[in-house]
Design a protein around this motif. Structure first.
Motif, PDB file in Angstrom:
ATOM      1  N   GLY A 179       1.016  -1.255   0.107  1.00 11.06           N
ATOM      2  CA  GLY A 179      -0.157   0.226  -0.015  1.00 11.06           C
ATOM      3  C   GLY A 179       0.633   1.312   0.051  1.00 11.06           C
ATOM      4  N   ALA A 180       2.225   1.463   0.095  1.00  9.30           N
ATOM      5  CA  ALA A 180       2.479   2.463   0.101  1.00  9.30           C
ATOM      6  C   ALA A 180       4.497   2.697  -1.301  1.00  9.30           C
ATOM      7  CB  ALA A 180       3.846   2.723   1.261  1.00  9.30           C
ATOM      8  N   SER A 181       4.637   1.315  -1.870  1.00 10.64           N
ATOM      9  CA  SER A 181       5.351   1.013  -2.811  1.00 10.64           C
ATOM     10  C   SER A 181       5.077   0.841  -4.319  1.00 10.64           C
ATOM     11  CB  SER A 181       6.188   0.593  -2.194  1.00 10.64           C
ATOM     12  OG  SER A 181       7.149   0.491  -1.206  1.00 10.64           O
ATOM     13  N   ILE A 182       5.012   1.134  -5.135  1.00 14.73           N
ATOM     14  CA  ILE A 182       4.480   1.049  -6.386  1.00 14.73           C
ATOM     15  C   ILE A 182       6.481   0.333  -7.394  1.00 14.73           C
ATOM     16  CG2 ILE A 182       4.059   1.651  -8.830  1.00 14.73           C
ATOM     17  CD1 ILE A 182       2.656   3.330  -5.880  1.00 14.73           C
ATOM     18  N   ALA A 183       6.229  -0.489  -7.548  1.00 15.15           N
ATOM     19  CA  ALA A 183       7.318  -1.124  -8.458  1.00 15.15           C
ATOM     20  C   ALA A 183       7.117  -0.828 -10.536  1.00 15.15           C
ATOM     21  CB  ALA A 183       7.829  -2.506  -8.638  1.00 15.15           C
ATOM     22  N   ILE A 184       8.053  -0.142 -10.785  1.00 15.49           N
ATOM     23  CA  ILE A 184       8.296   0.460 -12.204  1.00 15.49           C
ATOM     24  C   ILE A 184       9.434  -0.212 -12.974  1.00 15.49           C
ATOM     25  CG2 ILE A 184       7.806   2.409 -13.756  1.00 15.49           C
ATOM     26  CD1 ILE A 184       7.352   3.571 -11.293  1.00 15.49           C
ATOM     27  N   ARG A 185       9.309  -1.028 -13.966  1.00 10.49           N
ATOM     28  CA  ARG A 185       9.996  -2.069 -14.988  1.00 10.49           C
ATOM     29  C   ARG A 185      10.635  -1.008 -15.951  1.00 10.49           C
ATOM     30  NH1 ARG A 185       5.446  -5.597 -15.639  1.00 10.49           N
ATOM     31  NH2 ARG A 185       5.785  -7.525 -14.618  1.00 10.49           N
ATOM     32  N   ALA A 186      11.576  -0.477 -15.728  1.00  9.30           N
ATOM     33  CA  ALA A 186      12.945   0.530 -15.542  1.00  9.30           C
ATOM     34  C   ALA A 186      14.207  -0.940 -16.966  1.00  9.30           C
ATOM     35  CB  ALA A 186      13.762   1.364 -15.156  1.00  9.30           C
ATOM     36  N   ALA A 187      14.258  -0.535 -18.060  1.00 11.86           N
ATOM     37  CA  ALA A 187      15.750  -0.688 -19.349  1.00 11.86           C
ATOM     38  C   ALA A 187      16.181   0.379 -19.199  1.00 11.86           C
ATOM     39  CB  ALA A 187      14.349  -1.246 -20.432  1.00 11.86           C
ATOM     40  N   GLY A 188      17.343   0.253 -20.685  1.00 18.61           N
ATOM     41  CA  GLY A 188      18.123   1.573 -20.824  1.00 18.61           C
ATOM     42  C   GLY A 188      18.550   1.816 -19.311  1.00 18.61           C
ATOM     43  N   GLY A 189      19.924   2.655 -19.735  1.00 22.78           N
ATOM     44  CA  GLY A 189      20.910   3.499 -19.237  1.00 22.78           C
ATOM     45  C   GLY A 189      20.254   4.477 -18.422  1.00 22.78           C
ATOM     46  N   GLY A 190      20.733   5.438 -17.580  1.00 23.85           N
ATOM     47  CA  GLY A 190      20.449   6.495 -17.470  1.00 23.85           C
ATOM     48  C   GLY A 190      19.796   7.660 -17.541  1.00 23.85           C
ATOM     49  N   ASP A 191      20.312   7.631 -19.106  1.00 21.97           N
ATOM     50  CA  ASP A 191      19.300   9.183 -19.704  1.00 21.97           C
ATOM     51  C   ASP A 191      18.101   8.353 -19.897  1.00 21.97           C
ATOM     52  OD1 ASP A 191      18.810  11.801 -21.903  1.00 21.97           O
ATOM     53  OD2 ASP A 191      18.485   9.500 -22.651  1.00 21.97           O
ATOM     54  N   GLN A 192      17.849   7.443 -20.169  1.00 20.26           N
ATOM     55  CA  GLN A 192      16.708   6.522 -20.588  1.00 20.26           C
ATOM     56  C   GLN A 192      15.521   6.864 -19.085  1.00 20.26           C
ATOM     57  OE1 GLN A 192      16.718   2.882 -22.692  1.00 20.26           O
ATOM     58  NE2 GLN A 192      16.789   4.149 -24.727  1.00 20.26           N
ATOM     59  N   ARG A 193      16.229   6.204 -18.395  1.00 22.17           N
ATOM     60  CA  ARG A 193      15.590   5.706 -16.923  1.00 22.17           C
ATOM     61  C   ARG A 193      15.174   7.473 -16.360  1.00 22.17           C
ATOM     62  NH1 ARG A 193      16.945   0.849 -13.243  1.00 22.17           N
ATOM     63  NH2 ARG A 193      18.011   0.087 -15.158  1.00 22.17           N
ATOM     64  N   MET A 194      15.705   8.219 -16.836  1.00 24.03           N
ATOM     65  CA  MET A 194      15.667  10.051 -15.879  1.00 24.03           C
ATOM     66  C   MET A 194      14.813  10.722 -16.638  1.00 24.03           C
ATOM     67  SD  MET A 194      17.301  10.489 -13.764  1.00 24.03           S
ATOM     68  CE  MET A 194      17.097  12.172 -13.383  1.00 24.03           C
ATOM     69  N   ARG A 195      14.541   9.743 -18.626  1.00 25.00           N
ATOM     70  CA  ARG A 195      12.786  10.133 -19.182  1.00 25.00           C
ATOM     71  C   ARG A 195      12.231   9.386 -18.271  1.00 25.00           C
ATOM     72  NH1 ARG A 195      14.365  13.063 -23.762  1.00 25.00           N
ATOM     73  NH2 ARG A 195      16.427  13.266 -24.121  1.00 25.00           N
ATOM     74  N   LEU A 196      11.905   8.526 -18.168  1.00 28.10           N
ATOM     75  CA  LEU A 196      11.324   7.730 -17.866  1.00 28.10           C
ATOM     76  C   LEU A 196      10.625   8.104 -16.138  1.00 28.10           C
ATOM     77  CD1 LEU A 196       9.570   5.018 -17.109  1.00 28.10           C
ATOM     78  CD2 LEU A 196      11.061   4.020 -16.522  1.00 28.10           C
ATOM     79  N   MET A 197      10.902   8.659 -15.329  1.00 24.82           N
ATOM     80  CA  MET A 197      11.174   9.065 -14.009  1.00 24.82           C
ATOM     81  C   MET A 197      10.315  10.043 -14.190  1.00 24.82           C
ATOM     82  SD  MET A 197      14.067   8.519 -11.875  1.00 24.82           S
ATOM     83  CE  MET A 197      13.750   9.664 -10.500  1.00 24.82           C
ATOM     84  N   SER A 198      10.642  11.576 -15.491  1.00 26.90           N
ATOM     85  CA  SER A 198       9.862  13.068 -15.515  1.00 26.90           C
ATOM     86  C   SER A 198       8.237  12.250 -15.935  1.00 26.90           C
ATOM     87  CB  SER A 198      10.383  13.707 -16.399  1.00 26.90           C
ATOM     88  OG  SER A 198      10.372  14.790 -16.717  1.00 26.90           O
ATOM     89  N   GLN A 199       8.040  11.248 -16.824  1.00 27.62           N
ATOM     90  CA  GLN A 199       6.909  11.351 -16.928  1.00 27.62           C
ATOM     91  C   GLN A 199       6.552  11.073 -16.210  1.00 27.62           C
ATOM     92  OE1 GLN A 199       7.059   8.376 -20.341  1.00 27.62           O
ATOM     93  NE2 GLN A 199       5.051   8.719 -20.522  1.00 27.62           N
ATOM     94  N   ILE A 200       6.780   9.781 -15.136  1.00 25.61           N
ATOM     95  CA  ILE A 200       6.182   9.273 -14.472  1.00 25.61           C
ATOM     96  C   ILE A 200       5.975  10.915 -13.241  1.00 25.61           C
ATOM     97  CG2 ILE A 200       6.349   7.861 -12.338  1.00 25.61           C
ATOM     98  CD1 ILE A 200       7.118   5.354 -14.103  1.00 25.61           C
ATOM     99  N   GLU A 201       6.584  11.317 -13.183  1.00 30.22           N
ATOM    100  CA  GLU A 201       6.264  11.856 -12.138  1.00 30.22           C
ATOM    101  C   GLU A 201       5.778  12.894 -11.943  1.00 30.22           C
ATOM    102  OE1 GLU A 201      10.392  12.866  -9.481  1.00 30.22           O
ATOM    103  OE2 GLU A 201      10.330  13.754 -11.277  1.00 30.22           O
ATOM    104  N   ASN A 202       5.321  13.508 -13.405  1.00 27.26           N
ATOM    105  CA  ASN A 202       4.016  14.555 -14.240  1.00 27.26           C
ATOM    106  C   ASN A 202       2.638  14.264 -14.441  1.00 27.26           C
ATOM    107  OD1 ASN A 202       4.924  17.372 -13.851  1.00 27.26           O
ATOM    108  ND2 ASN A 202       7.108  15.682 -15.364  1.00 27.26           N
ATOM    109  N   LEU A 203       2.289  12.732 -14.513  1.00 22.61           N
ATOM    110  CA  LEU A 203       1.154  11.793 -14.034  1.00 22.61           C
ATOM    111  C   LEU A 203       0.418  12.819 -13.427  1.00 22.61           C
ATOM    112  CD1 LEU A 203       2.462   8.490 -15.662  1.00 22.61           C
ATOM    113  CD2 LEU A 203       1.909  10.810 -16.742  1.00 22.61           C
ATOM    114  N   GLY A 204      -0.906  12.443 -13.533  1.00 19.20           N
ATOM    115  CA  GLY A 204      -2.305  13.212 -13.034  1.00 19.20           C
ATOM    116  C   GLY A 204      -2.601  12.100 -11.797  1.00 19.20           C
ATOM    117  N   VAL A 205      -3.498  12.487 -10.744  1.00 19.32           N
ATOM    118  CA  VAL A 205      -3.462  10.841 -10.031  1.00 19.32           C
ATOM    119  C   VAL A 205      -4.911  12.297  -9.201  1.00 19.32           C
ATOM    120  CG1 VAL A 205      -3.424   9.192  -8.440  1.00 19.32           C
ATOM    121  CG2 VAL A 205      -1.876  10.004 -10.175  1.00 19.32           C
ATOM    122  N   ARG A 206      -5.589  11.316  -9.288  1.00 20.31           N
ATOM    123  CA  ARG A 206      -7.502  11.156  -8.024  1.00 20.31           C
ATOM    124  C   ARG A 206      -6.530  11.128  -6.623  1.00 20.31           C
ATOM    125  NH1 ARG A 206     -10.798  15.993  -9.755  1.00 20.31           N
ATOM    126  NH2 ARG A 206     -11.022  15.386 -11.953  1.00 20.31           N
TER     127      ARG A 206
END
Length: 369
Positions: free
Chosen positions: A223-250
């Motif tokens: 109830g407090a943690s979500i696992a997210i599959r990540a591939a590639g190097g640091g650039d791809q991971r940072m882009r993935l994190m940026s995309q996830i952080e800006n998603l809207g949630v109710r």
């Protein structure tokens, strides 16, 4: 309006208060938690501040040992048994935070605090000192002039004046990072996002929002943690994190809670609280004692003595207060307006809330801190 009447009027509003729940608002995922491992690390160290105007330590062995150690680095050795009487130096503790992804050569702000009898660190300079992490390794070196926000003055007659805390100060950019912390960010197979507070509904909402944007990438650990599959190097991971952080949630409606601070009498009620039907009555018992002593004089030539005769009048008054039926009719805004307008005493409010909770009419967790 009398206070007692205000209490009952307030209860009429509190009754099943908040019958209209506040609508859920869309929030960014980055405001609900953070990625695991991307945190600051605390650094601590011991050092010596010199150049004080007679406001340093006068009899602290740590200062003497620190000065001997500093002088030994320059090939100077004090004779055995010699105490330098360091009034112009002070032993200090140094603290700083190493941010995530900090690289060697970057600068950090540090806080310097006296650990002995130093009255003020104003005008002092911190001698080069290492900063250690929890693993005992050196992660930064610090040196520089202190900025003190306090002031201390001693007069000849013993009077003192102190403004803020002159025995503590900061050095902006005084530490240089010497070692970076390996977070495993670029090598781990999964990224873990941790919510600030445990809530299974919010965890599900975050996982669903991520899967909607990146299908099949997120799963709930608990109830407090979500696992997210990540591939590639640091650039791809940072882009993935940026995309996830800006998603809207109710965000889900929080659990109903009433927080009572027993020390200050502060009461905080969130919008999820509900009050069921209940009958409330609060009486007022007043006991008054009036003393009316009278002086009694003896008869002439009776050789008597003047005496004081006590006379007490005890009265007990109990006001009749009819029971009041509490019904769910008020919104949160009406409740707040009623509290501000009527000035309900916190002590009476706390007693009523506790009684409603014991009666099962308060649908909320009552937390007393």
């Amino acid at each position: 309006m009398p206070i007692r009447h205000a209490i009952f009027a307030f209860l009429a509003l509190l009754a099943a208060s908040f019958s209209f729940a506040a609508p859920a608002q869309a929030e960014r995922i980055k405001d609900m938690g953070q990625f695991q491992g991307l945190r600051a690390n605390q650094l601590t160290g011991y050092g010596l501040v010199v150049g004080l105007a007679g406001t340093g330590d006068d009899s602290l062995d740590y200062s003497t040992l620190g000065m001997k150690g500093a002088m030994s680095r320059f090939g100077l050795t004090l004779p055995p048994g010699v105490n330098p009487a360091l009034k112009n130096a002070a032993a200090v503790m140094i603290t700083a935070e190493l941010p995530p992804f900090a690289k060697p050569g970057q600068r950090l702000d540090v806080t310097v605090s006296a650990i002995g009898k130093a009255k003020s660190l104003r005008g002092g300079t911190l001698v080069l000192a290492p900063l250690y992490g929890a693993d005992g390794q050196i992660y930064a070196m610090v040196q520089g002039n202190l900025v003190i926000g306090g002031l201390g003055v001693d007069a000849a007659d013993g009077s003192k004046l102190t403004v803020n805390v002159p025995s503590s100060g900061r050095i902006a950019g005084g530490a240089t990072v010497e070692r970076s912390v390996d977070t495993g960010f670029a090598s781990s197979e999964m990224l873990t996002f941790n919510l600030h507070q445990f809530d299974a509904t919010n965890a599900k909402a975050v996982a669903d929002a991520i899967n909607a944007a990146i299908p099949g990438s997120a799963s709930m650990i608990d109830g407090a943690s979500i696992a997210i599959r990540a591939a590639g190097g640091g650039d791809q991971r940072m882009r993935l994190m940026s995309q996830i952080e800006n998603l809207g949630v109710r965000r889900a409606e929080p659990p109903a809670k009433v927080i009572v601070n027993a020390r200050t009498g502060t009461v905080v009620i969130n919008g999820a609280v509900r009050v069921g039907t209940a009958a409330v009555s609060q009486g007022k018992l007043t006991v008054s004692i009036k003393e009316s002593p009278t002086v009694v004089q003896p008869a002439p030539f009776s050789r008597g003595q003047t005496a004081v005769e006590e006379s007490s009048d005890v009265q007990v008054t109990e006001e009749y207060r009819p029971m009041m039926l509490v019904k769910p009719t008020a919104s949160l805004s009406e409740l707040v307006d009623a509290i501000n307008r009527m000035g309900v005493p916190p002590g009476d409010l706390v007693a009523i809330l506790e009684a409603l909770s014991q009666a099962g009419a308060l649908t909320a967790e009552l937390v007393i801190i």
